[in-house]
Write a protein that holds these residues in place. Structure first.
Motif, PDB file in Angstrom:
ATOM      1  N   THR A 128      -6.674  -0.208  -6.676  1.00 22.14           N
ATOM      2  CA  THR A 128      -7.079   1.187  -6.889  1.00 22.14           C
ATOM      3  C   THR A 128      -5.881   2.148  -6.957  1.00 22.14           C
ATOM      4  O   THR A 128      -5.833   3.023  -7.812  1.00 22.14           O
ATOM      5  CB  THR A 128      -8.050   1.636  -5.763  1.00 22.14           C
ATOM      6  OG1 THR A 128      -9.243   0.871  -5.873  1.00 22.14           O
ATOM      7  CG2 THR A 128      -8.374   3.124  -5.881  1.00 22.14           C
ATOM      8  N   GLY A 129      -4.912   1.941  -6.068  1.00 19.06           N
ATOM      9  CA  GLY A 129      -3.814   2.902  -5.986  1.00 19.06           C
ATOM     10  C   GLY A 129      -2.755   2.771  -7.069  1.00 19.06           C
ATOM     11  O   GLY A 129      -1.937   3.688  -7.257  1.00 19.06           O
ATOM     12  N   ASP A 130      -2.753   1.628  -7.771  1.00 11.72           N
ATOM     13  CA  ASP A 130      -1.612   1.410  -8.676  1.00 11.72           C
ATOM     14  C   ASP A 130      -1.948   0.634  -9.953  1.00 11.72           C
ATOM     15  O   ASP A 130      -1.042   0.123 -10.614  1.00 11.72           O
ATOM     16  CB  ASP A 130      -0.472   0.707  -7.911  1.00 11.72           C
ATOM     17  CG  ASP A 130      -0.908  -0.570  -7.231  1.00 11.72           C
ATOM     18  OD1 ASP A 130      -1.938  -1.141  -7.636  1.00 11.72           O
ATOM     19  OD2 ASP A 130      -0.221  -1.017  -6.286  1.00 11.72           O
ATOM     20  N   PRO A 152       2.459   5.178  -6.619  1.00  6.33           N
ATOM     21  CA  PRO A 152       2.336   3.957  -7.419  1.00  6.33           C
ATOM     22  C   PRO A 152       3.614   3.589  -8.162  1.00  6.33           C
ATOM     23  O   PRO A 152       3.885   2.404  -8.386  1.00  6.33           O
ATOM     24  CB  PRO A 152       1.194   4.255  -8.395  1.00  6.33           C
ATOM     25  CG  PRO A 152       0.871   5.690  -8.247  1.00  6.33           C
ATOM     26  CD  PRO A 152       1.410   6.162  -6.943  1.00  6.33           C
ATOM     27  N   TYR A 189       0.859  -1.177   0.000  1.00  3.70           N
ATOM     28  CA  TYR A 189       0.000   0.000   0.000  1.00  3.70           C
ATOM     29  C   TYR A 189       0.896   1.228   0.000  1.00  3.70           C
ATOM     30  O   TYR A 189       1.810   1.347   0.805  1.00  3.70           O
ATOM     31  CB  TYR A 189      -0.889  -0.008   1.240  1.00  3.70           C
ATOM     32  CG  TYR A 189      -1.875   1.120   1.220  1.00  3.70           C
ATOM     33  CD1 TYR A 189      -3.041   1.023   0.443  1.00  3.70           C
ATOM     34  CD2 TYR A 189      -1.633   2.291   1.915  1.00  3.70           C
ATOM     35  CE1 TYR A 189      -3.942   2.061   0.382  1.00  3.70           C
ATOM     36  CE2 TYR A 189      -2.535   3.344   1.864  1.00  3.70           C
ATOM     37  CZ  TYR A 189      -3.684   3.222   1.092  1.00  3.70           C
ATOM     38  OH  TYR A 189      -4.557   4.264   1.023  1.00  3.70           O
ATOM     39  N   THR A 190       0.660   2.134  -0.923  1.00  8.90           N
ATOM     40  CA  THR A 190       1.553   3.280  -1.056  1.00  8.90           C
ATOM     41  C   THR A 190       0.838   4.467  -1.689  1.00  8.90           C
ATOM     42  O   THR A 190      -0.154   4.298  -2.407  1.00  8.90           O
ATOM     43  CB  THR A 190       2.775   2.912  -1.934  1.00  8.90           C
ATOM     44  OG1 THR A 190       3.524   4.087  -2.197  1.00  8.90           O
ATOM     45  CG2 THR A 190       2.335   2.316  -3.273  1.00  8.90           C
ATOM     46  N   ASP A 191       1.338   5.650  -1.421  1.00  6.81           N
ATOM     47  CA  ASP A 191       0.823   6.851  -2.079  1.00  6.81           C
ATOM     48  C   ASP A 191       1.535   7.084  -3.409  1.00  6.81           C
ATOM     49  O   ASP A 191       1.156   7.966  -4.170  1.00  6.81           O
ATOM     50  CB  ASP A 191       1.047   8.083  -1.191  1.00  6.81           C
ATOM     51  CG  ASP A 191       0.119   8.074   0.010  1.00  6.81           C
ATOM     52  OD1 ASP A 191      -0.956   7.441  -0.093  1.00  6.81           O
ATOM     53  OD2 ASP A 191       0.483   8.678   1.035  1.00  6.81           O
ATOM     54  N   GLY A 221     -11.874   2.298  -5.872  1.00  6.60           N
ATOM     55  CA  GLY A 221     -12.020   3.199  -7.015  1.00  6.60           C
ATOM     56  C   GLY A 221     -13.368   3.098  -7.707  1.00  6.60           C
ATOM     57  O   GLY A 221     -13.771   3.994  -8.443  1.00  6.60           O
TER      58      GLY A 221
END
Ligand code: PLP
Length: 233
Positions: A203-205, A168, A164-166, A222
């Motif tokens: 969603t994040g990447d 991508p 999990y990261t801000d 998302g």
């Protein structure tokens, strides 16, 4: 934003990522991850043409497939306990989270009982996170070669859950690494496999994952918005 608007946005981004990577849109399947979300949300997505859904709990798959009679493609994407495998044949079209021999053996047994061949992906913990399940990248090839021999299990490829990261971009290395493992296995032409699937990107990447070759992206938040885990068992 409504589910319809979210889906339009996700679709636009998937198309843009395909364009950047020179890939055809048809190479990427969006799995709408509906875990913890009510059937009414799933119905809204169905009205927008979505037919492929992902869940991470066997009980939730059982409940939702009981309630929704329309033919949908359900994917089991979450960690799976051996004693729950028996509920899945005939209900899901693919299990993304095979990471132990005992689990693969049970899938073989239950699929044989139902006289079907179960499509599976082997889960690889690319970032070696302690909190995550999955094979190490080093273990994955031998694991695939071993379960390829099971007559009622068809290995379709690999799956990973990136950190999990801000940012991508920081996950690009893991997606690229997973693709490289798959390419190398493909070149072995292992009997009993059909290695055409890379399940990676959330969603994040998911856009970075598509650029690196994802054929399934698993998008929950998302599409359906934030999940409320307070309601679930
Ligand atoms: C929950 C889940 C997803 C979707 O995550 P989002 O960040 O909400 O898109 C994807 N893959 C797996 C395995 C999951 O458990």
């Amino acid at each position: 934003m409504s589910i319809k608007q979210n889906l339009e946005e996700v679709e636009k981004r998937i198309q843009a990522a395909c364009d950047r990577a020179g890939r055809d849109r048809s190479e990427v399947t969006l799995i709408a991850v509906s875990k913890t979300k009510p059937v009414s949300d799933i119905r809204q997505a169905m009205e927008c043409g979505i037919t492929v859904f992902g869940e991470n709990k066997v009980q939730e798959i059982r409940d939702k497939t009981e309630e929704i009679k329309e033919p949908l493609n359900w994917h089991m994407i979450g960690h799976l306990q051996t004693n729950k495998v028996k509920y899945l044949p005939g209900k899901v079209c693919m299990i993304h989270s095979v990471d132990k021999l005992s689990l693969a053996e049970e899938i073989e047994k239950q699929a044989a009982k139902h006289d079907l061949v179960m499509d599976v992906l082997c889960e690889v913990n690319m970032a070696a996170e302690d909190s995550k399940f999955g094979l190490t990248p080093a273990e994955a090839p031998d694991f695939v070669r071993t379960i390829a021999k099971f007559p009622h299990v068809r290995v379709r490829g690999l799956m990973t859950i990136a950190p999990y990261t801000d940012d991508p971009e920081s996950n690009r290395q893991y997606f690229k690494g997973l693709r490289e493992i798959l390419e190398s296995l493909k070149s072995e032409n292992i009997e009993g496999t059909q290695l055409d699937t890379l399940s990676m990107g959330m969603t994040g990447d998911y856009e970075v994952a598509i650029e690196e070759g994802a054929t399934f992206v698993r998008v929950g938040t998302g599409i359906f918005g934030e999940r409320d885990y307070g309601q679930t068992k």
